[in-house]
Enzyme design. Sequence first.
Site, PDB file in Angstrom:
ATOM      1  N   ASN A 165       2.507  -6.614   3.768  1.00 53.11           N
ATOM      2  CA  ASN A 165       3.061  -5.289   4.082  1.00 53.11           C
ATOM      3  C   ASN A 165       2.961  -4.968   5.573  1.00 53.11           C
ATOM      4  O   ASN A 165       3.722  -4.133   6.080  1.00 53.11           O
ATOM      5  CB  ASN A 165       2.351  -4.200   3.263  1.00 53.11           C
ATOM      6  N   ARG A 172      -0.843  -8.736  -0.569  1.00 49.30           N
ATOM      7  CA  ARG A 172       0.165  -7.706  -0.290  1.00 49.30           C
ATOM      8  C   ARG A 172      -0.194  -6.907   0.964  1.00 49.30           C
ATOM      9  O   ARG A 172       0.689  -6.511   1.725  1.00 49.30           O
ATOM     10  CB  ARG A 172       0.298  -6.764  -1.485  1.00 49.30           C
ATOM     11  N   LYS A 193       0.018   1.418   0.262  1.00 53.00           N
ATOM     12  CA  LYS A 193      -1.288   1.111  -0.322  1.00 53.00           C
ATOM     13  C   LYS A 193      -1.160  -0.137  -1.176  1.00 53.00           C
ATOM     14  O   LYS A 193      -0.173  -0.317  -1.899  1.00 53.00           O
ATOM     15  CB  LYS A 193      -1.751   2.305  -1.167  1.00 53.00           C
ATOM     16  N   TYR A 230     -10.376  11.533  -2.605  1.00 59.35           N
ATOM     17  CA  TYR A 230     -10.264  10.137  -3.036  1.00 59.35           C
ATOM     18  C   TYR A 230     -11.630   9.533  -3.374  1.00 59.35           C
ATOM     19  O   TYR A 230     -11.702   8.446  -3.937  1.00 59.35           O
ATOM     20  CB  TYR A 230      -9.583   9.290  -1.946  1.00 59.35           C
TER      21      TYR A 230
END
Length: 209
Positions: free
Chosen positions: A187, A183, A177, A2
């Site tokens: 979440n 968010r 993610k 990543y």
Amino acid sequence: MYRNEAEVGRAISDSRVPREQIFITTKLPPHHAGRERDTILASLRALGTDYVDLWLIHWPPHGASPRTWREFIAVRNAGLARSIGVSNYTLSQLDELQDATGETPAVNQIRWSPSLYDPLVLAGHRERGVVLEGYSPFKNTDLADPRLGKIAAQHRVSPAQVVVRWHVQHGIVVIPKSARPERLSANIDVYGFSLSHQVIADIDALARP
Ligand SMILES: NC(=O)c1ccc[n+]([C@@H]2O[C@H](COP(=O)([O-])OP(=O)(O)OC[C@H]3O[C@@H](n4cnc5c(N)ncnc54)[C@H](OP(=O)(O)O)[C@@H]3O)[C@@H](O)[C@H]2O)c1
């Protein structure tokens, strides 16, 4: 893979949150098999920490690869990772590691969502004492599905929150993610409501055509 360890390390340092209050997972890219120790040392340098909380084999390198798993056990025993696990392994590949080394991974990170719900795979992890960590919960979900929308409206939450809560109630670790702060907050805000057994079963059934 990543390429975000240095950024994560900088964010942790800037946050001033004590290290022990943060859970850091990183992974061994499969093409680094054979260079396990060098890889974790490079990750630790980039993250600016002397241990990770969880280190995963990102993908079976060449089959289950008990050789890589033995190196993982050595790294964990040296204190560089508090726990070790795998990702994208099948149940029989988990057994291969256990048979070869006597140690089962703590975690298997696999694709999971209501549409992929498979009670046998979930039970297989539980029987082996392996935590199922589900990835891509939203990418594999139609958040506009009216059945999810109805459940969300009844609980006064969003369909995404229903999906996260469904994982939590199944005892599955879920890692949604988002790049948007609002968010990220929503979440994780799934502890003010709960889904009944019937609603959980209705969501399980989304996996069946
Ligand atoms: N082990 C593996 O091989 C593997 C493979 C893939 C992914 N993963 C891991 O799984 C985690 C999540 O994966 P992912 O990005 O593939 O999937 P995901 O979390 O299911 O989906 C992310 C997408 O959902 C959107 N989203 C987030 N919250 C939302 C909300 N409340 N409402 C509507 N849309 C929302 C995000 O957009 P915004 O960012 O714009 O909010 C983004 O487009 C990551 O940590 C990743 O590292 C692991």
